[in-house]
Design an enzyme around this catalytic site. Structure first.
Site: not given
Ligand code: URA
Length: 209
Positions: A104, A108, A200, A203
């Site tokens: 990302r 922007t 995430d 992760d």
């Molecule tokens: N990406 C992720 O890994 N978890 C989320 O909740 C949103 C985007």
């Protein structure tokens, strides 16, 4: 308008609950994602074309069906998408696997392609983009853009958990792409996380923070 197919088999719901639990560690999280991807694959491949071939059983010559038509291409969005590849490939061993990496742009906030390696005959394949989380939809829309710009004619998007906002975004820009999800959650929070979600996904898959 594209279809949204919720693959909510009881086994998938059970395994997804285990994945959502914050006490589930990376090893179990990875295994569960592989298992769910395989189970979702059953639904994703429901409409693949079949043809009849002649075979000989130990008893008699007969005709029997095998997969024909378009071959599959599986494209994980790096990095979390990698966690969905093994389950799908184990079901469809002839599938080719491409990779798309997006980051990302901090200014922007738009996804920018940093890596792309796809099967050569992408235009003849049924392409399946995989990413566990469909949050804002920005990455999914960009990945579909990437595949279409390289010649893909047929694309499906496969996510584990989707936010309604992400589904709307994909449908707005790519109404020809059907979306397969295991669950549609409530919303996105102010940090772009899906609620209730599972945190995430990258992760949790790889034990990073
Ligand atoms: N990406 C992720 O890994 N978890 C989320 O909740 C949103 C985007």
């Amino acid at each position: 308008m594209s279809k949204v197919i919720v693959t909510d088999h009881p086994l998938i719901q059970h395994k997804l609950t285990l994945m959502r639990d914050k006490n589930t560690g990376s090893k179990d999280f990875r295994e569960l994602l592989t298992e769910i991807s395989m189970l979702m694959g059953y639904e994703i491949t429901r409409n693949v074309q079949l043809e009849e071939i002649e075979i000989e059983t130990p008893v008699i010559k007969t005709k029997s069906k095998v997969i024909a038509g378009k071959k599959l291409g599986i494209v994980p969005i790096l990095r979390a998408g990698l966690g969905m590849v093994d389950g799908l490939v184990s079901l469809t061993p002839a599938a080719k696997v491409g990779h798309v990496g997006l980051y990302r742009d901090p200014e922007t906030l738009k996804p920018v392609e940093y890596y792309c390696k796809l099967p050569q005959d992408i235009e003849e394949r049924e392409m399946i983009i995989v990413d566990p989380m469909l949050a804002t939809g920005g990455s999914a829309v960009a990945a579909i853009d990437v595949l279409k710009s390289r010649g893909a004619n047929s694309i499906k998007l496969v996510n584990l958990v989707a936010a309604p906002e992400g589904i709307a975004e994909v449908q707005k820009y790519h109404p020809d792409v059907d979306i397969y999800v295991a669950a549609i959650d409530e919303k996105l929070n102010d940090h772009g996380y899906i609620v209730p979600g599972l945190g995430d996904a990258g992760d949790r898959l790889y034990g990073t923070k």
